[in-house]
Design a protein around this motif. Structure first.
Motif, PDB file in Angstrom:
ATOM      1  N   VAL A 230      62.975  24.348  49.455  1.00 32.64           N
ATOM      2  CA  VAL A 230      63.847  24.146  50.617  1.00 32.64           C
ATOM      3  C   VAL A 230      63.912  25.426  51.447  1.00 32.64           C
ATOM      4  CG1 VAL A 230      66.245  23.801  51.347  1.00 32.64           C
ATOM      5  CG2 VAL A 230      65.231  22.289  49.627  1.00 32.64           C
ATOM      6  N   GLU A 231      64.037  26.554  50.772  1.00 26.80           N
ATOM      7  CA  GLU A 231      64.070  27.842  51.476  1.00 26.80           C
ATOM      8  C   GLU A 231      62.770  28.063  52.249  1.00 26.80           C
ATOM      9  OE1 GLU A 231      65.466  31.237  53.020  1.00 26.80           O
ATOM     10  OE2 GLU A 231      66.626  29.840  51.768  1.00 26.80           O
ATOM     11  N   LEU A 232      61.639  27.698  51.634  1.00 30.64           N
ATOM     12  CA  LEU A 232      60.342  27.832  52.304  1.00 30.64           C
ATOM     13  C   LEU A 232      60.271  26.943  53.536  1.00 30.64           C
ATOM     14  CD1 LEU A 232      57.345  28.857  52.232  1.00 30.64           C
ATOM     15  CD2 LEU A 232      56.828  26.784  50.927  1.00 30.64           C
ATOM     16  N   LEU A 233      60.711  25.706  53.422  1.00 32.96           N
ATOM     17  CA  LEU A 233      60.678  24.788  54.552  1.00 32.96           C
ATOM     18  C   LEU A 233      61.480  25.333  55.727  1.00 32.96           C
ATOM     19  CD1 LEU A 233      61.227  21.358  52.726  1.00 32.96           C
ATOM     20  CD2 LEU A 233      59.066  22.290  53.552  1.00 32.96           C
ATOM     21  N   VAL A 234      62.652  25.858  55.428  1.00 36.29           N
ATOM     22  CA  VAL A 234      63.534  26.367  56.483  1.00 36.29           C
ATOM     23  C   VAL A 234      62.965  27.648  57.087  1.00 36.29           C
ATOM     24  CG1 VAL A 234      65.841  27.268  56.977  1.00 36.29           C
ATOM     25  CG2 VAL A 234      65.577  25.282  55.459  1.00 36.29           C
ATOM     26  N   ALA A 235      62.553  28.578  56.213  1.00 34.13           N
ATOM     27  CA  ALA A 235      62.080  29.881  56.697  1.00 34.13           C
ATOM     28  C   ALA A 235      60.806  29.769  57.515  1.00 34.13           C
ATOM     29  CB  ALA A 235      61.864  30.821  55.511  1.00 34.13           C
ATOM     30  N   ARG A 236      59.909  28.874  57.116  1.00 29.53           N
ATOM     31  CA  ARG A 236      58.619  28.728  57.797  1.00 29.53           C
ATOM     32  C   ARG A 236      58.656  27.682  58.895  1.00 29.53           C
ATOM     33  NH1 ARG A 236      54.141  30.516  54.788  1.00 29.53           N
ATOM     34  NH2 ARG A 236      52.914  29.722  56.563  1.00 29.53           N
ATOM     35  N   GLY A 237      59.758  26.970  59.027  1.00 30.52           N
ATOM     36  CA  GLY A 237      59.845  25.931  60.049  1.00 30.52           C
ATOM     37  C   GLY A 237      58.914  24.763  59.792  1.00 30.52           C
ATOM     38  N   VAL A 247      52.921   9.384  42.293  1.00 34.48           N
ATOM     39  CA  VAL A 247      54.094  10.147  41.854  1.00 34.48           C
ATOM     40  C   VAL A 247      55.332   9.618  42.582  1.00 34.48           C
ATOM     41  CG1 VAL A 247      55.121  12.449  41.633  1.00 34.48           C
ATOM     42  CG2 VAL A 247      52.621  12.182  41.558  1.00 34.48           C
ATOM     43  N   PRO A 248      56.429   9.318  41.869  1.00 33.42           N
ATOM     44  CA  PRO A 248      57.655   8.883  42.544  1.00 33.42           C
ATOM     45  C   PRO A 248      58.096   9.891  43.606  1.00 33.42           C
ATOM     46  CG  PRO A 248      57.849   8.584  40.177  1.00 33.42           C
ATOM     47  CD  PRO A 248      56.585   9.359  40.400  1.00 33.42           C
ATOM     48  N   ASP A 249      58.721   9.386  44.660  1.00 32.62           N
ATOM     49  CA  ASP A 249      59.035  10.251  45.807  1.00 32.62           C
ATOM     50  C   ASP A 249      60.412  10.910  45.739  1.00 32.62           C
ATOM     51  OD1 ASP A 249      60.783   8.173  46.330  1.00 32.62           O
ATOM     52  OD2 ASP A 249      59.939   7.662  48.287  1.00 32.62           O
ATOM     53  N   ARG A 250      61.100  10.789  44.589  1.00 31.31           N
ATOM     54  CA  ARG A 250      62.480  11.281  44.548  1.00 31.31           C
ATOM     55  C   ARG A 250      62.572  12.787  44.793  1.00 31.31           C
ATOM     56  NH1 ARG A 250      61.048   9.710  39.395  1.00 31.31           N
ATOM     57  NH2 ARG A 250      60.883  11.376  37.836  1.00 31.31           N
ATOM     58  N   ASN A 251      61.612  13.554  44.290  1.00 29.77           N
ATOM     59  CA  ASN A 251      61.683  14.999  44.499  1.00 29.77           C
ATOM     60  C   ASN A 251      61.404  15.378  45.950  1.00 29.77           C
ATOM     61  OD1 ASN A 251      62.318  15.693  41.818  1.00 29.77           O
ATOM     62  ND2 ASN A 251      60.164  15.626  41.210  1.00 29.77           N
ATOM     63  N   ILE A 252      60.494  14.658  46.579  1.00 29.34           N
ATOM     64  CA  ILE A 252      60.244  14.892  48.006  1.00 29.34           C
ATOM     65  C   ILE A 252      61.487  14.550  48.810  1.00 29.34           C
ATOM     66  CG2 ILE A 252      58.964  14.016  50.001  1.00 29.34           C
ATOM     67  CD1 ILE A 252      57.321  15.970  48.440  1.00 29.34           C
ATOM     68  N   ARG A 253      62.162  13.469  48.457  1.00 33.88           N
ATOM     69  CA  ARG A 253      63.408  13.109  49.156  1.00 33.88           C
ATOM     70  C   ARG A 253      64.467  14.189  48.972  1.00 33.88           C
ATOM     71  NH1 ARG A 253      62.250   8.970  52.698  1.00 33.88           N
ATOM     72  NH2 ARG A 253      60.854   7.482  51.677  1.00 33.88           N
ATOM     73  N   LEU A 255      63.896  17.357  48.658  1.00 35.12           N
ATOM     74  CA  LEU A 255      63.547  18.446  49.576  1.00 35.12           C
ATOM     75  C   LEU A 255      64.044  18.161  50.989  1.00 35.12           C
ATOM     76  CD1 LEU A 255      59.853  19.505  48.802  1.00 35.12           C
ATOM     77  CD2 LEU A 255      61.955  20.688  48.198  1.00 35.12           C
ATOM     78  N   ILE A 256      63.802  16.950  51.443  1.00 34.44           N
ATOM     79  CA  ILE A 256      64.208  16.575  52.801  1.00 34.44           C
ATOM     80  C   ILE A 256      65.718  16.671  52.954  1.00 34.44           C
ATOM     81  CG2 ILE A 256      64.295  14.640  54.425  1.00 34.44           C
ATOM     82  CD1 ILE A 256      61.546  13.787  53.317  1.00 34.44           C
ATOM     83  N   GLU A 257      66.435  16.182  51.939  1.00 35.35           N
ATOM     84  CA  GLU A 257      67.902  16.238  51.992  1.00 35.35           C
ATOM     85  C   GLU A 257      68.403  17.677  51.935  1.00 35.35           C
ATOM     86  OE1 GLU A 257      69.095  13.772  48.769  1.00 35.35           O
ATOM     87  OE2 GLU A 257      68.321  11.923  49.694  1.00 35.35           O
ATOM     88  N   GLY A 258      67.738  18.504  51.109  1.00 31.81           N
ATOM     89  CA  GLY A 258      68.139  19.900  51.018  1.00 31.81           C
ATOM     90  C   GLY A 258      67.918  20.645  52.322  1.00 31.81           C
ATOM     91  N   ALA A 259      66.803  20.364  52.982  1.00 35.45           N
ATOM     92  CA  ALA A 259      66.544  21.007  54.270  1.00 35.45           C
ATOM     93  C   ALA A 259      67.531  20.530  55.326  1.00 35.45           C
ATOM     94  CB  ALA A 259      65.113  20.720  54.714  1.00 35.45           C
ATOM     95  N   ALA A 260      67.858  19.237  55.293  1.00 36.38           N
ATOM     96  CA  ALA A 260      68.820  18.693  56.256  1.00 36.38           C
ATOM     97  C   ALA A 260      70.181  19.360  56.096  1.00 36.38           C
ATOM     98  CB  ALA A 260      68.940  17.183  56.088  1.00 36.38           C
ATOM     99  N   ALA A 261      70.559  19.647  54.845  1.00 38.37           N
ATOM    100  CA  ALA A 261      71.836  20.322  54.599  1.00 38.37           C
ATOM    101  C   ALA A 261      71.855  21.730  55.176  1.00 38.37           C
ATOM    102  CB  ALA A 261      72.119  20.364  53.099  1.00 38.37           C
ATOM    103  N   HIS A 264      67.836  21.819  59.020  1.00 38.66           N
ATOM    104  CA  HIS A 264      66.404  21.783  59.354  1.00 38.66           C
ATOM    105  C   HIS A 264      65.864  20.391  59.065  1.00 38.66           C
ATOM    106  CE1 HIS A 264      62.292  23.067  59.920  1.00 38.66           C
ATOM    107  NE2 HIS A 264      61.973  22.704  58.687  1.00 38.66           N
ATOM    108  N   GLU A 265      65.264  19.768  60.063  1.00 37.60           N
ATOM    109  CA  GLU A 265      64.758  18.418  59.917  1.00 37.60           C
ATOM    110  C   GLU A 265      63.312  18.436  59.414  1.00 37.60           C
ATOM    111  OE1 GLU A 265      63.896  14.357  62.539  1.00 37.60           O
ATOM    112  OE2 GLU A 265      64.986  16.048  63.442  1.00 37.60           O
ATOM    113  N   VAL A 266      63.080  17.724  58.334  1.00 35.87           N
ATOM    114  CA  VAL A 266      61.741  17.572  57.756  1.00 35.87           C
ATOM    115  C   VAL A 266      61.479  16.084  57.597  1.00 35.87           C
ATOM    116  CG1 VAL A 266      60.249  18.078  55.794  1.00 35.87           C
ATOM    117  CG2 VAL A 266      61.951  19.751  56.512  1.00 35.87           C
TER     118      VAL A 266
END
Length: 319
Positions: A230-237, A247-253, A255-261, A264-266
Motif C-alpha cells: 500500500v505504501e508503494l502504491l501511494v508513494a509511486r502513484g 489466485v483468489p483476489d482478496r489480497n488485491i482487494r 491493497l485497493i482498500e488500503g490505498a483508498a484509505a 489514493h485510487e487504484v
C-alpha cells in the motif's frame, strides 16, 4: 482390489499401450501437468500425439494433487511431461516413482540453470515461471520436441518441422512483447500481482515486480506485506494492480482498500494468466494467446500502447 494392485495393473497396461504405439502409427498418448506444456505438445506433436493436461483453467499447480483418475491417466500414458523446477510440488514424489517405470520428463528443466532465477528462500531451487517469457519457453519447446522425437522416431521429421514453426511464432511473440512493453513510461513499469509469478517477465522487460505472495501460492501474505505494498502504491502513484486467474483476489482487494484509505485510487488493471491458460477452445486457451493477453493487458493498463485485440487481433474484446 486394493489401490496398489490397481496401479500395478494400470502400469502393465501402460507398457502394453506404449509398445503398440511404437509398433504402429497410432497417435502417442501424452499426459502433461500444465496447459502450457499441453498446448506446446499439441503444436509440435501434431498428428503424432493425443494430449491430456491434468491442470485446466484456473487450477493452481503449486497446490495441485493428483486424483485417482489422474493416476490412471498418468500410468497409461506413453509419455508424461511435467514442468519441474518445483512447480508441481505436491506431485514430485509420485512422478519420481513413475519415472522408474515409464518415460517421464521434466521439460521446464530444459531452461539452462544460468538463465533461471534462484529461489529467494530455498538453496538449489528456482523460480519455475519460465513460460512468462517466450525466449525462455523456446528452451522448453526444444526439450518437448526432443522428448517427442525420442518416443516417436518415425514422426521425428514432422516433429522437427512443427518445432521450427513454433519457434518462429515465439520469436514473433517475443518481439511484440519487447516493442509493446517499451511504450509504457519507465516510471509506470511497476507490476503488482497476487503472487510472484512475473519475475522472469520483469527481468526481461524492465519491470519492478511485486507479488503479494511469494513464488509459490502456498506462502502466506502477511499484514506487513500488504502495508508495504500500500505504501508503494501511494508513494509511486501506481494506479493499476492485477488479479490472477489462479489466485483468489482478496489480497488485491485489500491493497485497493488500503490505498483508498490513504486517499489514493487504484483500480484492477485486468486479470492476468499466471499459472494456467484461458478456457479451452479460445485464443487465450493457447500458450501464444495467454502471453499475448498478458502483454496487451499490462501495456494498456499501465499507460502503454497496444492494440485492443493484441498481436494477432484474436484476443477477446474487453467488457
Amino acid at each position: 482390489m486394493d489401490l496398489t494392485r490397481r496401479h500395478l495393473l494400470a502400469l502393465a497396461a501402460a507398457f502394453a499401450g506404449a509398445q503398440a504405439a511404437r509398433a504402429g502409427t497410432a497417435p502417442m498418448n501424452v499426459v502433461t501437468t500444465t496447459g502450457m506444456i499441453a498446448d506446446t505438445v499439441r503444436v509440435i506433436g501434431g498428428d503424432a500425439v493425443t494430449v491430456r493436461a491434468l491442470m485446466g483453467p484456473g487450477i493452481d499447480p503449486h497446490s495441485f494433487r493428483q486424483t485417482r483418475s489422474d493416476i490412471v491417466a498418468l500410468t497409461r500414458a506413453d509419455l508424461v511431461l511435467w514442468h519441474g523446477l518445483y512447480l508441481e510440488a505436491q506431485m514430485e514424489e509420485f512422478l519420481a516413482r513413475l519415472a522408474a517405470r515409464q518415460p517421464v520428463v521434466a521439460v521446464g528443466e530444459a531452461v539452462p540453470e544460468s538463465l533461471r532465477i534462484a529461489h529467494p528462500d530455498y538453496e538449489g531451487r528456482f523460480d519455475p515461471h519460465v513460460w512468462m517469457v517466450p525466449d525462455l519457453w523456446r528452451h522448453v519447446a526444444d526439450g518437448i520436441a526432443v522428448a517427442l522425437a525420442e518416443a516417436r522416431p518415425d514422426a521425428a521429421r514432422d516433429i522437427a518441422r512443427n518445432a521450427r514453426a513454433f519457434r518462429a511464432d515465439l520469436d514473433r511473440l517475443g518481439i511484440y512483447a519487447t516493442e509493446t512493453l517499451a511504450t509504457i513510461p519507465p516510471e509506470a513499469r511497476v507490476l503488482v500481482t497476487a503472487h510472484d509469478a512475473f519475475g522472469y517477465f520483469g527481468r526481461a522487460y524492465g519491470f519492478q515486480v511485486e507479488g503479494i505472495q511469494g513464488i509459490s501460492t502456498e506462502s502466506e501474505a502477511g499484514l506487513a506485506r500488504i502495508r508495504d505494498l500500500v505504501e508503494l502504491l501511494v508513494a509511486r502513484g501506481i494506479r493499476a494492480v492485477f488479479v490472477e486467474s489462479t489466485v483468489p483476489d482478496r489480497n488485491i482487494r485489500a491493497l485497493i482498500e488500503g490505498a483508498a484509505a490513504r486517499g489514493h485510487e487504484v483500480r484492477i488493471g485486468g486479470e492476468l494468466f499466471s499459472d494456467a491458460m484461458g478456457q479451452p477452445g479460445t485464443y487465450e486457451g493457447t500458450y501464444t494467446g495467454m502471453i499475448d493477453h498478458n502483454i496487451t493487458t499490462i501495456a494498456r493498463a499501465l499507460g502503454g500502447q497496444a492494440p485492443q485485440r493484441g498481436l494477432n487481433g484474436w484476443l477477446a474484446a474487453e467488457g
